[in-house]
Scaffold this motif. Sequence first.
Motif, PDB file in Angstrom:
ATOM      1  N   UNK A 329       0.852  -1.276  -0.014  1.00 55.85           N
ATOM      2  CA  UNK A 329      -0.132   0.087   0.216  1.00 55.85           C
ATOM      3  C   UNK A 329       0.903   1.590  -0.021  1.00 55.85           C
ATOM      4  N   UNK A 330       2.117   1.251   0.702  1.00 51.76           N
ATOM      5  CA  UNK A 330       2.764   2.640   0.793  1.00 51.76           C
ATOM      6  C   UNK A 330       3.551   2.708  -0.531  1.00 51.76           C
ATOM      7  N   UNK A 331       3.816   1.565  -1.239  1.00 49.78           N
ATOM      8  CA  UNK A 331       4.681   1.671  -2.598  1.00 49.78           C
ATOM      9  C   UNK A 331       3.434   2.468  -3.538  1.00 49.78           C
ATOM     10  N   UNK A 463       8.612  -6.460  -7.250  1.00 51.08           N
ATOM     11  CA  UNK A 463       8.336  -5.814  -8.409  1.00 51.08           C
ATOM     12  C   UNK A 463       8.131  -4.287  -8.237  1.00 51.08           C
ATOM     13  N   UNK A 464       7.350  -3.841  -7.243  1.00 51.72           N
ATOM     14  CA  UNK A 464       7.060  -2.556  -6.913  1.00 51.72           C
ATOM     15  C   UNK A 464       8.362  -1.565  -6.168  1.00 51.72           C
ATOM     16  N   UNK A 465       9.233  -2.578  -5.488  1.00 52.15           N
ATOM     17  CA  UNK A 465      10.339  -1.728  -4.917  1.00 52.15           C
ATOM     18  C   UNK A 465      11.330  -1.719  -5.973  1.00 52.15           C
ATOM     19  N   UNK A 466      11.536  -2.668  -6.787  1.00 51.67           N
ATOM     20  CA  UNK A 466      12.579  -2.530  -7.833  1.00 51.67           C
ATOM     21  C   UNK A 466      12.248  -1.352  -8.814  1.00 51.67           C
ATOM     22  N   UNK A 467      10.921  -1.339  -9.280  1.00 56.09           N
ATOM     23  CA  UNK A 467      10.322  -0.343 -10.010  1.00 56.09           C
ATOM     24  C   UNK A 467      10.764   1.240  -9.507  1.00 56.09           C
TER      25      UNK A 467
END
Length: 492
Positions: A329-331, A463-467
């Motif tokens: 959710x934070x991403x 995936x969200x962190x890498x992006x």
Amino acid sequence: MAGAGPAAGAAASTAGGSGGPTAPAAAGRRRRTSLAFRVTASCLLVAIVAVVVAALVGLRLVGATARQVTRDVLAQQADVVAAQLADADAAAAPVRTLAGLRTVVQVLQGQDVAVVGLGAGIRGDRLTTPDPAVAAALRRADADRALTGTPVSAVVSSGGRTWIVEARPTPAGAFALARTTDTGPLGTGLVRRNIVFALLAGAGVAVLVGGVVGTLLARPLRRTASAAHALRTGRRDVRVPVAGPGEVAEVAAAVNELADALSRSEQRQREFLLSVSHELRTPLTAVRGFAESLADGVVTGDDARAAGTTILREAQRLDRLVGDLMELARLEADDFRLDVGTVDLGALLGEASAVWRARCAEQGVDFRVDAPAHPVPVRADPRRLRQVVDGLAENALRVLPPGAPLVLAVRPGRGAGVLQVRDGGPGLAAEDYPLVFRRGALHARYRGHRPVGAGGVGLALVHGLVTRMGGTITAAPAPEGGACFTVTVPSA
């Protein structure tokens, strides 16, 4: 204070409900004019502007042309009269001249042309006595120069009017023809009336064409607006015919695509919620059951310790699931914080390998590290990048049988650093790789067939962190036989 905030906000919202944002918004919608009206008004405005501009330019051109034509005709008439007077017999010249001049006066006066005699034999005739306005125009044109044998051709202004003067010498003296440009179509207002008629006709046609065009344009837009309102109320089966002009058809197609996207998104959300609720229900059931056993005194002694261990394990599972959901959710928020700096992928992999080597040893998994001796610096958040490595390793270790390999690899790339997590597990079907980072997709597909994560959000979080760090992540079959996840991060 914390309790007063929501109450005050609710009160403010209630107070503003009657005259706040809702009322002006509704009033703004009521005040907006329709597309048909705007198109009609635009066509009418364009028609009026075009006719007015054409009228102004046309009046100027017609005036200049009419003045030039009048001047040429008057000059020709003066030349004809002068030729007739020059051909008269010398003995009968006074009589022939007066009779001829009197006939010319009668003919030309019917054409609003003043004929004025300038010579001694011509000036005495009563028909040649000019009125004051003509006399003033002749003086300004210096028509008396014709008495010296010089033809005079001039356009002069006198008494607020424009006069054309043509004077010619004759054997008996000279004469002058004069007329004002106020006579003719411009002077009588015929051209002006025609222009006004053209203006009214153009306005009428503009209103008719604008109304038809506006109605035709507004019809597909009204259908699109109705579909959008239906989508807002929760309907997802609404589709708009893709018709009309290109822009209108593009809007209709966009609304249809939006409806499809909303339908798919809500379907994924339902599946995800069902998956998460199932994952939550399992540990909650275990925690509740063992807690009731402990509370009722059914489980005692060593069994109580085992029950406590089970409760702790399930609580940790719940904590991981809730943590992953919160991170995900934070991403999606704009204020997600990243502490980006220079990170050596080799050193990061060395720190992670100390942890994962021990965990792999517990399960009998063959752990390997493949990293170069020189540093591989990249621009990333070290804590988030370590979270990516741990998430991918956790995902792989969950399905690995004893003796299968788990490989953490690092290598430099072109303008980037490359980190890989490979395993020798069961891998994925070819059609699953494009869906691997979709939230809950693999969880729903493989639940009941192999161990899966809590809620299926781990790979979506990775995936969200890498992006967010400006990198990319892909999934493909690994040389070891399982799956290979490749993370590419920009170089420092």
